[in-house]
Design a protein around this motif. Sequence first.
Motif, PDB file in Angstrom:
ATOM      1  N   TYR A  30       0.809  -1.228   0.000  1.00 11.03           N
ATOM      2  CA  TYR A  30       0.000   0.000   0.000  1.00 11.03           C
ATOM      3  C   TYR A  30       0.835   1.269   0.000  1.00 11.03           C
ATOM      4  CZ  TYR A  30      -3.941  -3.013   0.909  1.00 11.03           C
ATOM      5  OH  TYR A  30      -4.898  -3.974   0.802  1.00 11.03           O
ATOM      6  N   ILE A  79      -7.271   3.276   3.022  1.00 11.76           N
ATOM      7  CA  ILE A  79      -6.744   1.905   2.978  1.00 11.76           C
ATOM      8  C   ILE A  79      -7.852   0.879   3.225  1.00 11.76           C
ATOM      9  CG2 ILE A  79      -5.099   0.282   3.981  1.00 11.76           C
ATOM     10  CD1 ILE A  79      -3.740   2.484   2.438  1.00 11.76           C
ATOM     11  N   ASP A  82      -9.745   0.190   0.242  1.00 13.48           N
ATOM     12  CA  ASP A  82      -8.974  -0.324  -0.894  1.00 13.48           C
ATOM     13  C   ASP A  82      -9.309  -1.791  -1.125  1.00 13.48           C
ATOM     14  OD1 ASP A  82      -6.974  -1.251  -2.617  1.00 13.48           O
ATOM     15  OD2 ASP A  82      -5.657   0.392  -1.998  1.00 13.48           O
TER      16      ASP A  82
END
Lengths: 345, 397
Positions: A30, A79, A82
């Motif tokens: 990430y 995140i 995601d």
Amino acid sequence: MSNNIKGTCEQFCPEAESKLRIKEKLLHYYELKNGERTVPGLLVKAFARSAAGVKAPRTKDLRTERCLQKTVEYLLKDIVLDKRRPYNFVYDFVFDRLRAVRQEIVMQRYDEKQTLKLLEPMVMFLAYSRYRLCEEQIDNFDPKICNQHLQECLKRALCCYDEIDVQSLNLNELNRRSFLEAIYLLFNLGTSEALNRALGLPSEVSKSEVFASAFQIAIHYHQGNFYRVLVGIQKLPHILSAIASLNLQKLRSKVYLVFAHAYNSKQLMVPTSFLSRLLLYEEVADLLADCKYYNIKICDDNKNIQFMKSDFNTNIAVMKEKHECFVDKKFEKVYLPEILLLKRL
Amino acid sequence: MFGTLQNYLSGIQRSWSAADGDSLASFISLKDKHIMNRNLYVESPENIVERILDPPIDEIVSAHLKVLYYLGMEKRDFMQAYRQQSQCIQSVVKMLQQLKDENWCLPIMYTTCLDLRILAQKCEELGSSSKPGEILEKAADCLMSCFRVCAADNRSSDDDTKRLGMLNLVNQLFKVYFRINKLHLCKPLIRAIDSSTFKDSFPLPEQITYKYFVGRKAMFDSDYKSADEFLSFALRNCPRNFPRNKRLILIYLVPVKMLLGYLPKKQNLERFDLLQFHELAVALKEGNVRKFDEVIQRHEIFFIKCGIYLLVEKLKFIVYRNLFKRVYNIKQTHQLDLSAFQAALQFVGETDMSIDETHCIVANLIFEGKIKGYISYSHNKLVVSKQNPFPPLNTVS
């Protein structure tokens, strides 16, 4: 370290660490630019144990309060949403980066209010992840470690609450507190420690709707009225329902045991419709599978169960937690980052 | 007693040489009348004390005089007094270590430890600590240092061992731990006493206090049988002239007994001003859920403060059981319709009672052995045993 050291770094990751990790190619998935394997994207400070021999952090290695806040928001929004990789992958990354945030809270000696602002979302994240990943294999997710961290964060938060006069909280802060107190109570369902804490809470918290419903469940659990516990769990909001549902397998096995005594008969039968309604099964097939597991006789038509005291397997371990439809449905209706960041409860 | 400092110190010297623990204890007790003597309020007594007294008692006395000084000030300084008292305990620890194979000095330890706890409590009440419970916790550490010396004294003979002082300290520590709600810390202490060879030779008053606390601890751990045993011992042996202590014991014993199937007599409760339990018992006996909930709610603060709220809430299923027994008595049959139970429950206040929940409640009572019988789901009936369908609760394990 007598004086508080105050961070000055405004980046998610201090420059020294960025340089080192980019040079050494120690970037997480990430932290790479989308689709490219070598181009660094947005780095976030990783957790490293404070150990002997490590230099005391300089102010530019520590982030400012505003920056920590931003970091948490970034992790729990960008995140968490995601979807490129499975959630256990997301969890590993966020877990580690949040741990680094927690470390800085201690290093910079934040006061209770500052701490809570950062800690509350962590509790929410850990609680949510605990449920979301409850079906994972042990190599992908370790529920024990997650439990430990969740408990630790919760207790830290509760200590902070105890230090702050409840009268001084605004409505929003009070709601957050009530929610976390409820998580603690349901996460520790059946322990007298949690119940006794609940009894000593200021009325502002204990009278709040969300906490009161959690407390009712805990009292019914204490009394042994599993019917009300099961009904109550369904009515809880999202994360509370999720945390409480982690107790479902234990509850179900208890109910099977009780029923094996109460409906004990060679001839009489109990319809699956009653049991699956009571035990919150979406599919009768799941109920039948569980009955098989505990060695309870299923009639040929698959519509009835025959309970026998002697059949019930008491030596077998309680089944692993699983996702429950009624919980998943609650999460479909919400925008996750909003919940995790306690913007809307 | 109201003499000069000199007199006071030579008195101590005499008791010290005579190895008279009890009189030494009263010389440094904060309950003794010498504390009214203003001549003893000295801020720095070290010099004169050292001139007259030998180590190790000198340090103890110096610290004690400083405690008196801070308590005698115009504006009493409890925090300073407490600090000096912990200093005093440190010196007591030293003394205990030096006087090997002797235990006549134990009364000194008892007194100083008791005073330390009381001072710490006072400081807590005044809100002198940053965190509630902090001072008491520190005080407990202090008491533990004495406890360790006593527990480790296993070389001296049974008559001279300091291990005989363990129970007194354990009781002090219990009082602290119960006050600051750190019950888990009691466990190692209980183990130490239970495995001690002197278990039954400790003085009776100490044993009573001990049993009272382990009874309460067992209650918190939901071990009601043991709680009953310990608390009953305490009640049986507590002398008549301590009604306050008897009442304290009863606050825990009565609900434990109720859970085990015994109901208290009204006149006994009246004598100890505990009629709350009578109201509870009446509702329980009638199987009147509404009344039961109402009593709990009315006395909620009392129950919570005593730490028995969760225990009385647990009586709920016994209320159900008694109600069902009444239904059985009215119906006079062995096949009882579950809707009759449902109706009864609704009648006594569980207005939202569903038939599913009624099934669950009856099932639970069967599982616990409080009803003998089985349920037939398809007929919606409870079939009870012809003999003793509702066995007396005190026979149900």
